[in-house]
Design a protein around this motif. Structure first.
Motif, PDB file in Angstrom:
ATOM      1  N   GLN A   7       8.238   7.477   2.483  1.00  0.00           N
ATOM      2  CA  GLN A   7       7.248   7.065   1.482  1.00  0.00           C
ATOM      3  C   GLN A   7       6.016   6.468   2.152  1.00  0.00           C
ATOM      4  O   GLN A   7       4.882   6.704   1.725  1.00  0.00           O
ATOM      5  CB  GLN A   7       7.851   6.069   0.483  1.00  0.00           C
ATOM      6  CG  GLN A   7       8.825   6.692  -0.470  1.00  0.00           C
ATOM      7  CD  GLN A   7       8.192   7.764  -1.334  1.00  0.00           C
ATOM      8  OE1 GLN A   7       7.092   7.623  -1.848  1.00  0.00           O
ATOM      9  NE2 GLN A   7       8.893   8.884  -1.480  1.00  0.00           N
ATOM     10  N   TYR A   8       6.251   5.706   3.217  1.00  0.00           N
ATOM     11  CA  TYR A   8       5.123   5.122   3.954  1.00  0.00           C
ATOM     12  C   TYR A   8       4.250   6.233   4.537  1.00  0.00           C
ATOM     13  O   TYR A   8       3.023   6.218   4.374  1.00  0.00           O
ATOM     14  CB  TYR A   8       5.624   4.192   5.064  1.00  0.00           C
ATOM     15  CG  TYR A   8       4.498   3.563   5.848  1.00  0.00           C
ATOM     16  CD1 TYR A   8       3.831   2.448   5.351  1.00  0.00           C
ATOM     17  CD2 TYR A   8       4.081   4.096   7.061  1.00  0.00           C
ATOM     18  CE1 TYR A   8       2.787   1.883   6.054  1.00  0.00           C
ATOM     19  CE2 TYR A   8       3.035   3.536   7.771  1.00  0.00           C
ATOM     20  CZ  TYR A   8       2.390   2.427   7.253  1.00  0.00           C
ATOM     21  OH  TYR A   8       1.346   1.869   7.947  1.00  0.00           O
ATOM     22  N   ILE A  24      -1.095   4.571  -3.257  1.00  0.00           N
ATOM     23  CA  ILE A  24      -0.601   3.271  -3.722  1.00  0.00           C
ATOM     24  C   ILE A  24       0.808   3.406  -4.278  1.00  0.00           C
ATOM     25  O   ILE A  24       1.683   2.577  -3.977  1.00  0.00           O
ATOM     26  CB  ILE A  24      -1.570   2.665  -4.762  1.00  0.00           C
ATOM     27  CG1 ILE A  24      -2.882   2.265  -4.071  1.00  0.00           C
ATOM     28  CG2 ILE A  24      -0.933   1.473  -5.472  1.00  0.00           C
ATOM     29  CD1 ILE A  24      -4.022   1.974  -5.027  1.00  0.00           C
ATOM     30  N   ALA A  25       1.057   4.436  -5.050  1.00  0.00           N
ATOM     31  CA  ALA A  25       2.393   4.644  -5.623  1.00  0.00           C
ATOM     32  C   ALA A  25       3.429   4.825  -4.514  1.00  0.00           C
ATOM     33  O   ALA A  25       4.519   4.230  -4.562  1.00  0.00           O
ATOM     34  CB  ALA A  25       2.394   5.854  -6.553  1.00  0.00           C
ATOM     35  N   ALA A  26       3.114   5.614  -3.499  1.00  0.00           N
ATOM     36  CA  ALA A  26       4.046   5.826  -2.389  1.00  0.00           C
ATOM     37  C   ALA A  26       4.227   4.542  -1.583  1.00  0.00           C
ATOM     38  O   ALA A  26       5.350   4.201  -1.185  1.00  0.00           O
ATOM     39  CB  ALA A  26       3.545   6.956  -1.487  1.00  0.00           C
ATOM     40  N   LEU A  27       3.156   3.824  -1.359  1.00  0.00           N
ATOM     41  CA  LEU A  27       3.237   2.585  -0.583  1.00  0.00           C
ATOM     42  C   LEU A  27       4.003   1.502  -1.333  1.00  0.00           C
ATOM     43  O   LEU A  27       4.692   0.682  -0.711  1.00  0.00           O
ATOM     44  CB  LEU A  27       1.837   2.106  -0.197  1.00  0.00           C
ATOM     45  CG  LEU A  27       1.118   3.020   0.796  1.00  0.00           C
ATOM     46  CD1 LEU A  27      -0.372   2.711   0.840  1.00  0.00           C
ATOM     47  CD2 LEU A  27       1.742   2.923   2.181  1.00  0.00           C
ATOM     48  N   SER A  40       2.909  -1.548   4.496  1.00  0.00           N
ATOM     49  CA  SER A  40       2.643  -0.972   3.175  1.00  0.00           C
ATOM     50  C   SER A  40       1.675  -1.835   2.381  1.00  0.00           C
ATOM     51  O   SER A  40       0.770  -1.314   1.720  1.00  0.00           O
ATOM     52  CB  SER A  40       3.948  -0.803   2.397  1.00  0.00           C
ATOM     53  OG  SER A  40       4.774   0.147   3.024  1.00  0.00           O
ATOM     54  N   LEU A  41       1.852  -3.140   2.452  1.00  0.00           N
ATOM     55  CA  LEU A  41       0.938  -4.034   1.739  1.00  0.00           C
ATOM     56  C   LEU A  41      -0.470  -3.949   2.318  1.00  0.00           C
ATOM     57  O   LEU A  41      -1.455  -3.985   1.568  1.00  0.00           O
ATOM     58  CB  LEU A  41       1.461  -5.471   1.779  1.00  0.00           C
ATOM     59  CG  LEU A  41       2.693  -5.719   0.913  1.00  0.00           C
ATOM     60  CD1 LEU A  41       3.309  -7.072   1.232  1.00  0.00           C
ATOM     61  CD2 LEU A  41       2.333  -5.622  -0.566  1.00  0.00           C
ATOM     62  N   GLU A  42      -0.563  -3.815   3.625  1.00  0.00           N
ATOM     63  CA  GLU A  42      -1.885  -3.672   4.258  1.00  0.00           C
ATOM     64  C   GLU A  42      -2.567  -2.382   3.804  1.00  0.00           C
ATOM     65  O   GLU A  42      -3.732  -2.376   3.400  1.00  0.00           O
ATOM     66  CB  GLU A  42      -1.747  -3.677   5.775  1.00  0.00           C
ATOM     67  CG  GLU A  42      -3.054  -3.476   6.489  1.00  0.00           C
ATOM     68  CD  GLU A  42      -2.899  -3.358   7.989  1.00  0.00           C
ATOM     69  OE1 GLU A  42      -3.817  -2.796   8.619  1.00  0.00           O
ATOM     70  OE2 GLU A  42      -1.877  -3.814   8.556  1.00  0.00           O
ATOM     71  N   MET A  43      -1.847  -1.269   3.879  1.00  0.00           N
ATOM     72  CA  MET A  43      -2.435   0.012   3.509  1.00  0.00           C
ATOM     73  C   MET A  43      -2.715   0.086   2.008  1.00  0.00           C
ATOM     74  O   MET A  43      -3.714   0.656   1.572  1.00  0.00           O
ATOM     75  CB  MET A  43      -1.523   1.164   3.929  1.00  0.00           C
ATOM     76  CG  MET A  43      -1.384   1.329   5.433  1.00  0.00           C
ATOM     77  SD  MET A  43      -2.940   1.713   6.262  1.00  0.00           S
ATOM     78  CE  MET A  43      -3.375   0.141   6.962  1.00  0.00           C
ATOM     79  N   ARG A  44      -1.851  -0.522   1.214  1.00  0.00           N
ATOM     80  CA  ARG A  44      -2.063  -0.590  -0.239  1.00  0.00           C
ATOM     81  C   ARG A  44      -3.351  -1.341  -0.529  1.00  0.00           C
ATOM     82  O   ARG A  44      -4.173  -0.916  -1.336  1.00  0.00           O
ATOM     83  CB  ARG A  44      -0.865  -1.285  -0.885  1.00  0.00           C
ATOM     84  CG  ARG A  44      -0.935  -1.392  -2.377  1.00  0.00           C
ATOM     85  CD  ARG A  44       0.314  -2.152  -2.898  1.00  0.00           C
ATOM     86  NE  ARG A  44       0.373  -2.117  -4.331  1.00  0.00           N
ATOM     87  CZ  ARG A  44      -0.321  -2.921  -5.119  1.00  0.00           C
ATOM     88  NH1 ARG A  44      -1.121  -3.840  -4.614  1.00  0.00           N
ATOM     89  NH2 ARG A  44      -0.217  -2.826  -6.441  1.00  0.00           N
ATOM     90  N   GLY A  45      -3.540  -2.475   0.130  1.00  0.00           N
ATOM     91  CA  GLY A  45      -4.772  -3.252  -0.039  1.00  0.00           C
ATOM     92  C   GLY A  45      -5.994  -2.458   0.377  1.00  0.00           C
ATOM     93  O   GLY A  45      -7.038  -2.508  -0.286  1.00  0.00           O
TER      94      GLY A  45
END
Length: 123
Positions: A7-8, A24-27, A40-45
């Motif tokens: 997922q990442y 965002i959904a995958a992260l 994941s939180l970093e890339m989502r942000g």
């Protein structure tokens, strides 16, 4: 664990393609795995920031900063993200503080040196 990793990776691919909502959904799914939560939180942000949703991005970056037990360099992207959000909001003094925290660990991280220089804070 491989599902979280998959997922990442999917989230990163979506992000690279400019498909930020899908990323965002995958992260979000990847963040459920302990080994992938911080990244994941970093890339989502980052995705949220690119969508112009700086408040949501800030929330994601700060959630990542609350995770303890990682080496200092693991937090650089989160700190940088918070600084970018603050800069967008015009909170330049606090942004400078966060960019400075990044620079103390790695002065060559992304464009942190240039940003600090523009803010009158040479390294």
């Amino acid at each position: 664990a491989s599902d979280y990793g998959g997922q990442y990776e999917l989230g990163i691919v979506y992000m690279d393609m400019g498909l930020f909502e899908q990323a965002i959904a995958a992260l979000d799914l990847a963040a459920k795995g302990d080994d992938y939560r911080l990244g994941s939180l970093e890339m989502r942000g980052t995705c949220l920031l690119r969508l112009g949703r700086d408040s949501d991005a800030m929330e994601s970056f700060r959630a990542g900063l609350e995770i303890d037990g990682q080496p200092d360099n693991a937090y650089l992207g989160l700190l940088y993200g918070v600084a970018c959000c603050l800069e967008l909001r015009g909170e330049l003094e606090e942004a400078r503080t966060y960019f400075g925290r990044v620079a103390r660990v790695d002065p060559r991280f992304l464009d942190v040196a240039t940003r600090l220089e523009k803010m009158g804070e040479p390294l």
